[in-house]
Design a protein around this motif. Structure first.
Motif, short mmCIF file in Angstrom:
data_model
loop_
_atom_site.label_atom_id
_atom_site.label_comp_id
_atom_site.label_asym_id
_atom_site.label_seq_id
_atom_site.Cartn_x
_atom_site.Cartn_y
_atom_site.Cartn_z
N TYR A 195 22.52 -9.09 -21.36
CA TYR A 195 21.44 -10.02 -21.69
C TYR A 195 21.88 -11.10 -22.66
CZ TYR A 195 18.98 -5.83 -20.16
OH TYR A 195 18.56 -4.73 -19.46
N SER B 4 19.20 1.73 -30.83
CA SER B 4 19.38 1.29 -29.45
C SER B 4 20.38 0.15 -29.40
CB SER B 4 18.01 0.89 -28.90
OG SER B 4 18.05 0.73 -27.51
N GLY C 231 16.63 9.69 -15.44
CA GLY C 231 16.83 8.43 -16.16
C GLY C 231 16.74 8.62 -17.66
N VAL C 232 17.24 7.61 -18.38
CA VAL C 232 17.10 7.61 -19.83
C VAL C 232 15.62 7.51 -20.18
CG1 VAL C 232 17.69 6.36 -21.95
CG2 VAL C 232 19.38 6.57 -20.13
N SER C 233 14.86 6.88 -19.31
CA SER C 233 13.41 6.77 -19.52
C SER C 233 12.79 8.13 -19.79
CB SER C 233 12.73 6.16 -18.29
OG SER C 233 13.27 4.90 -18.02
N GLY D 288 16.35 -6.08 -16.03
CA GLY D 288 17.66 -5.62 -16.50
C GLY D 288 18.29 -4.66 -15.52
N SER E 134 22.25 4.42 -14.82
CA SER E 134 21.64 3.22 -14.25
C SER E 134 22.49 1.96 -14.40
CB SER E 134 20.30 2.94 -14.92
OG SER E 134 19.33 3.85 -14.47
N LYS E 135 22.98 1.72 -15.59
CA LYS E 135 23.55 0.40 -15.89
C LYS E 135 25.03 0.34 -15.53
CE LYS E 135 19.48 -0.32 -17.77
NZ LYS E 135 18.47 -1.27 -17.41
N VAL F 125 22.67 3.69 -23.47
CA VAL F 125 22.79 3.47 -22.02
C VAL F 125 23.72 2.29 -21.68
CG1 VAL F 125 20.73 2.00 -21.70
CG2 VAL F 125 21.45 3.53 -19.86
N ARG G 8 17.73 7.12 -10.55
CA ARG G 8 16.96 7.76 -11.61
C ARG G 8 17.67 8.97 -12.19
NH1 ARG G 8 15.96 4.84 -13.49
NH2 ARG G 8 14.31 5.66 -14.77
N TYR H 209 14.02 -2.32 -26.58
CA TYR H 209 13.52 -1.90 -25.28
C TYR H 209 12.05 -1.45 -25.38
CZ TYR H 209 13.33 0.63 -20.87
OH TYR H 209 12.98 1.08 -19.63
C1 LIG Z 1 17.82 0.42 -23.73
C2 LIG Z 1 17.35 1.01 -22.44
N1 LIG Z 1 17.10 2.32 -22.38
C3 LIG Z 1 16.68 2.90 -21.24
C4 LIG Z 1 16.46 2.16 -20.09
C5 LIG Z 1 15.97 2.87 -18.87
O1 LIG Z 1 17.06 3.45 -18.22
P1 LIG Z 1 16.93 4.42 -16.98
O2 LIG Z 1 17.07 3.61 -15.74
O3 LIG Z 1 18.10 5.37 -17.15
O4 LIG Z 1 15.64 5.13 -17.08
C6 LIG Z 1 16.70 0.79 -20.11
C7 LIG Z 1 16.44 -0.02 -18.92
O5 LIG Z 1 16.32 -1.21 -18.95
C8 LIG Z 1 17.17 0.20 -21.31
O6 LIG Z 1 17.41 -1.11 -21.39
#
Ligand SMILES: Cc1ncc(COP(=O)(O)O)c(C=O)c1O
Length: 388
Positions: A321, A172, A100-102, A39, A236-237, A206, A245, A126
């Motif tokens: 997607y 989400s 990152g959102v991660s 993605g 990111s997106k 995101v 990041r 996710y």
């Molecule tokens: C719903 C969702 N949240 C978070 C992320 C991760 O994002 P980031 O690159 O900001 O860590 C993704 C990445 O695919 C995602 O699909």
């Protein structure tokens, strides 16, 4: 000495690796493969953003920043969130810049969860939430969504799964992997349940800018929800900045402060170079709009193409997607993805990696050029023809 793996902590040993990465790694080694797998935008980060980064390096911005992130970025972000959602976050205290959102999702879960606490999660979703909740000692209560209901999670479904251990709900939408979105009214129904049961929401938005049908509603913008929502978002997106990041969390001061406490020890701060670039990204509305229009064109090509092949495809309203049903092939989603990769060199992700209810579907990202999309569809056609 015994097996080293036995020395690895039990909860880590038991965790399966990400089902997405597995396919990504195989495809990277395979010449001529087309990846609808990861993605990730195929666009390079817009030039203005890269240039801002280069200038920042020329000027010598190479140090740590505040643990919270650069104040200038938090101020710009606060303005931008207010403009888009009507929700005002104080740059000092209510906004935390993360890698990152991660990272933001991990911090949110770790800041909230006590051992044994439950988090409600709609699936398919996710892949990182469930493992992060588990690492934090919590349990995820999964709520399946279905194609018949456009992969929407309903307020009643959430309510049915609330127990006295429920700490938070993860939302989400626009959704990865389905592309589903929720309307303002549907979100309001969820907000009522949240208020009634005195819960918190972790809302990962995101893909907010990648909405093709109607407009995105920020969960925190609903009545009474700002205080109850940890809003997660990042660069990111929408800005094609996956490799930089950079993300953020916004919400109640005490919760954001708790997240910052973890962040300061594990990450210290997000990279300054990415933060300098992000300040410029927030001025790039035109560039984002152009990318979104192109995703929308590809979305049409992909949805029509898959439906024509008899892989019936729910119309995604957001993200990038498609999530077609592969039931007509008689294969499991894992068999479908593996065989398609080895026989036709096209990467898709088995729906089952996003939760058990994703079985019978595969995720195809359309963040590739239209030329590659058409080629991928031809290969999928020849694969499906060979099976039926
Ligand atoms: C719903 C969702 N949240 C978070 C992320 C991760 O994002 P980031 O690159 O900001 O860590 C993704 C990445 O695919 C995602 O699909």
């Amino acid at each position: 000495m015994g097996m080293m793996s036995e020395r690895v902590a039990e909860r880590v040993r038991q965790m399966k690796g990400s089902g997405i990465r597995e396919f990504f790694d195989i495809a990277q080694q395979m010449e001529g493969a087309i990846s609808l797998g990861v993605g990730e935008p195929d666009f390079v980060t817009p030039w203005r953003i890269r240039e801002a980064c280069i200038f920042s390096l020329e000027k010598g911005y190479t140090s740590y920043t505040s643990n919270w992130g650069l104040l200038e970025l938090r101020e710009a972000l606060s303005d931008s969130i207010y403009k888009e959602t009507g929700v005002y976050y104080e740059p000092e205290g209510e906004l935390l810049i993360t890698t990152g959102v991660s990272e933001a999702a991990d911090l949110a879960l770790r800041a909230l969860i006590n051992p044994g606490d439950e988090v409600i999660l709609h699936e398919p979703s996710y892949v990182s939430y469930k493992p992060c909740a588990a690492f934090a000692g919590g349990t995820t209560v999964c709520v399946p969504t279905s194609v018949e209901d456009e992969f929407k999670v309903r307020a009643e479904q959430i309510e049915e799964n609330i127990t006295d251990r429920t700490k938070a709900i993860i939302l989400s939408y626009p959704n990865n992997p389905t592309g589903a979105t929720l309307s303002r009214k549907e979100l309001e129904e969820i907000a009522d349940v949240v208020t009634e049961h005195d819960l918190l929401v972790i809302s990962d938005e995101v893909y907010d800018k990648l909405t093709y049908d109607g407009t995105h509603t920020c969960f925190a913008a609903l009545n009474g929800m700002k205080e109850r929502t940890i809003l997660l978002n990042g660069f990111s997106k929408a800005y094609a900045m996956t490799g930089w990041r950079l993300g953020y969390a916004a919400g109640n001061k005490e919760i954001i402060e708790a997240m910052m406490k973890i962040h300061q020890y594990v990450m210290m701060c997000a990279p300054i170079t990415a933060q300098m670039a992000a300040i410029e990204a927030l001025r790039c509305e035109d560039e984002v709009e152009q990318m979104v229009s192109e995703y929308n064109r590809r979305r049409r090509v992909m949805v029509d193409g898959l439906n024509t092949l008899g892989l019936s495809c729910f119309e995604p309203k957001g993200a990038f997607y498609t999530f077609p049903s592969i039931e007509s092939t008689g294969l499991t989603s894992e068999e479908f993805a593996k065989r398609l990769l080895f026989e036709e060199k096209v990467v898709v992700i088995p729906g089952s990696v996003f939760g058990a209810c994703g079985e019978g579907f595969v995720r195809c990202a359309y963040a590739v050029s239209q030329y590659e999309l058409k080629e991928a569809l031809e290969r999928i056609e020849s694969f499906v023809d060979g099976i039926r």
